[in-house]
Each structure stands twice: as structure tokens, then as C-alpha cells.
Scaffold this motif. Sequence first.
Motif, short mmCIF file in Angstrom:
data_model
loop_
_atom_site.label_atom_id
_atom_site.label_comp_id
_atom_site.label_asym_id
_atom_site.label_seq_id
_atom_site.Cartn_x
_atom_site.Cartn_y
_atom_site.Cartn_z
N TRP A 232 0.81 -1.21 0.00
CA TRP A 232 0.00 0.00 0.00
C TRP A 232 0.85 1.26 0.00
N ARG A 233 2.04 1.20 0.60
CA ARG A 233 2.89 2.38 0.59
C ARG A 233 3.25 2.78 -0.83
N GLU A 234 3.58 1.78 -1.64
CA GLU A 234 3.94 2.06 -3.04
C GLU A 234 2.75 2.60 -3.81
N ARG A 235 1.58 2.06 -3.53
CA ARG A 235 0.38 2.53 -4.23
C ARG A 235 0.04 3.96 -3.80
N VAL A 236 0.11 4.23 -2.51
CA VAL A 236 -0.19 5.58 -2.01
C VAL A 236 0.81 6.59 -2.57
N SER A 237 2.06 6.17 -2.69
CA SER A 237 3.08 7.05 -3.26
C SER A 237 2.74 7.41 -4.70
N LYS A 238 2.27 6.43 -5.48
CA LYS A 238 1.88 6.67 -6.87
C LYS A 238 0.68 7.60 -6.94
N VAL A 239 -0.30 7.37 -6.07
CA VAL A 239 -1.49 8.22 -6.04
C VAL A 239 -1.11 9.65 -5.67
N ARG A 240 -0.25 9.80 -4.65
CA ARG A 240 0.18 11.13 -4.21
C ARG A 240 0.90 11.87 -5.33
N MET A 241 1.70 11.14 -6.11
CA MET A 241 2.48 11.76 -7.18
C MET A 241 1.56 12.32 -8.28
N ASP A 242 0.46 11.61 -8.57
CA ASP A 242 -0.44 12.01 -9.66
C ASP A 242 -1.65 12.80 -9.17
N TRP A 243 -1.82 12.95 -7.85
CA TRP A 243 -3.06 13.48 -7.30
C TRP A 243 -3.39 14.89 -7.78
N LEU A 244 -2.45 15.84 -7.67
CA LEU A 244 -2.78 17.23 -7.93
C LEU A 244 -3.10 17.47 -9.41
N LYS A 245 -2.22 17.00 -10.30
CA LYS A 245 -2.48 17.24 -11.72
C LYS A 245 -3.72 16.48 -12.20
N SER A 246 -3.94 15.29 -11.64
CA SER A 246 -5.13 14.54 -12.02
C SER A 246 -6.39 15.18 -11.46
N SER A 247 -6.28 15.77 -10.27
CA SER A 247 -7.44 16.48 -9.69
C SER A 247 -7.85 17.65 -10.58
N PHE A 248 -6.86 18.42 -11.04
CA PHE A 248 -7.18 19.55 -11.91
C PHE A 248 -7.73 19.06 -13.25
N ALA A 249 -7.20 17.94 -13.74
CA ALA A 249 -7.72 17.37 -15.00
C ALA A 249 -9.16 16.92 -14.82
N ARG A 250 -9.45 16.28 -13.67
CA ARG A 250 -10.82 15.85 -13.42
C ARG A 250 -11.75 17.03 -13.18
N MET A 251 -11.24 18.10 -12.57
CA MET A 251 -12.04 19.32 -12.46
C MET A 251 -12.38 19.85 -13.85
N ALA A 252 -11.39 19.80 -14.75
CA ALA A 252 -11.60 20.29 -16.11
C ALA A 252 -12.63 19.46 -16.85
N ARG A 253 -12.81 18.18 -16.46
CA ARG A 253 -13.83 17.36 -17.10
C ARG A 253 -15.17 17.44 -16.37
N ILE A 254 -15.12 17.67 -15.06
CA ILE A 254 -16.35 17.74 -14.29
C ILE A 254 -17.09 19.05 -14.55
N VAL A 255 -16.33 20.14 -14.71
CA VAL A 255 -16.98 21.43 -14.99
C VAL A 255 -17.81 21.35 -16.27
N PRO A 256 -17.28 20.79 -17.37
CA PRO A 256 -18.17 20.59 -18.52
C PRO A 256 -19.29 19.59 -18.24
N ALA A 257 -18.94 18.49 -17.58
CA ALA A 257 -19.90 17.40 -17.41
C ALA A 257 -21.11 17.80 -16.57
N PHE A 258 -20.86 18.32 -15.38
CA PHE A 258 -21.96 18.65 -14.48
C PHE A 258 -22.11 20.14 -14.24
N GLY A 259 -21.13 20.93 -14.73
CA GLY A 259 -21.25 22.38 -14.66
C GLY A 259 -21.92 22.88 -15.92
N VAL A 260 -21.15 22.94 -17.02
CA VAL A 260 -21.70 23.37 -18.31
C VAL A 260 -22.85 22.45 -18.72
N GLY A 261 -22.61 21.15 -18.66
CA GLY A 261 -23.66 20.22 -19.06
C GLY A 261 -24.91 20.35 -18.22
#
Length: 277
Positions: A232-261
Motif C-alpha cells: 500500500w505504501r507504493e500505491r499511495v506514493s503513486k497516487v500522491r504523485m499524480d493526485w494534484l495534476k489529475s485532480s485539476f484534470a478531473r475538475m476540467a472534465r467535471i466542470v463541462p460534465a456537471f457544470g456546463v452540461g
Amino acid sequence: MSPTPSTTTTPSTTQWNTRNLGLRLGADVASAATAGILVAPIITAIDKAIIENASGRQTLGLSLRDSLTTFLTRPHQFIVSKPFALIFALYAGTYVTANLLDTSASTVKGKPATTTTSGPAKFIATSSANLSLCLYKDSRFAKLFGAATSTLRAIPGPSYALFAIRDCLTVFASFNVPPLIAPYMPLSQGMQQHISTASAAQFVAPAAVQLISTPLHLLGLDLYNRDGNLGWRERVSKVRMDWLKSSFARMARIVPAFGVGGVVNTGVRRSLMKRLE
């Protein structure tokens, strides 16, 4: 002595609003389809990029560039692709579920056709539709764009569970939270001339929840992409590494999906329903 007239009490009944019901159902579908086809291109590109980045196939930037190039140079090929169809079905299906629930409520309760609802029933209905469609979409996207060594494996149960929790959080923040926080949106009177508090809440709520739901998404992908014996440490490390940029990417998809849409679906439906009342 004259007899006292008896008083008969008739139980009150609600008159159903069935005026133009067939056309109203058609308006529900048309509104959902309009919003779905509007948001599907950008969401298709972002979902593909997040999964390819998590699996190591391509970086977010390169994957987005490839999708954008295809969309601009060969739009017909992009629109008839399987990923686009999966995303369109996901969001059009979610919107039409919410719309049909509103029309059912306005019909049974005798309210105007433009009536919208908010509460447990809507959350359960939209969550069920979104969850089932999204889990199918995620399984197909993971196999299409996941790690090359994992594409023949079945999606593990824990990944499905994490995706389900992720989607419930997003649906709750998209359909139930906006009406609750709209009165408290800190918009000046000048800003409210350009955007209503309801529309602002529709953008803010689903975007903000991605900071919480994205780690669940990344962990679910990692359980599929990499060998199940990893710690789990290795998995959490991978998640932590991708978390911020992936969060902003998912925000960019959620705003169209449930915001604009969401705004487009609501606006088109309200406009059509006003003509049918």
C-alpha cells in the motif's frame, strides 16, 4: 324542528398535470442529448489522458494533444469512436434520468412542467444511472487505454468499489449540493447580472469534490494497472504523485460534465417546458 343538514367531507385529491406529457418527455430526452453531445468531446479527451497517464502509456499533455488533433482534423472519426459513444451515453443517460424524475414529480403532484426536484429520490435515481453507466465506461476505458500488460485482466472488485464511491460523491455534489449552497454563494450584485448563484453553485460544487474523489479514482486504476502484490505504501506514493495534476484534470472534465452540461440541460429543459405549459 328542521333537520340539521349533514356535512359530507370529500378527501382532497391532487390533480395530475398530464398536459402535453408526451412532448414533455421528448423535451427531457432532447435536453439531455443536447447537453451530452456538447460535453462529450472534451470529457472523452480528458478521461483518455488521465488513464493513459496513470498507466504510463503517455503523459497528460501528449494524450490531450493527440485527442485534440484528431478532433480538429478528423472530427467525424472522433465522434463515431467507441470512447466518444461511451461518454455520450454516460452523461446523456444521467441527465435524462434527472429530467424524467422531475417530469414524473411535476405530473403526479400537479405542478408546473418546469418544476425541478432535489432530495433523496433524485440522488438515488441519478446515482444509480450514473454509477452503472460509469462503471461500464471505466471498465472499457481501462482496457482501451490502460497498461498494455493488464488489458487482458478483469477489473478487480476493489477498483469497482472505489469507482462507485467516486461517482456517488460526484453525483451528490452535482445534483444535490448546488441548491443547498446557492443562497450562500459570495457573488456581488454586479456579478449576479452575469451569472446566477444557482449557476455558480452548479460549477463550484462538482469541481471542488474532485479533490476528495480523485485519489479514489487513481487508486482504482493502480489496482488494475499494476500487480496485486504491491504494498500500500507504493500505491499511495503513486497516487500522491499524480493526485494534484489529475485532480485539476478531473475538475476540467467535471466542470463541462456537471457544470456546463448541467446548466445547458437545465436551461434547455426549462425553455422547452415553458413552451409546453
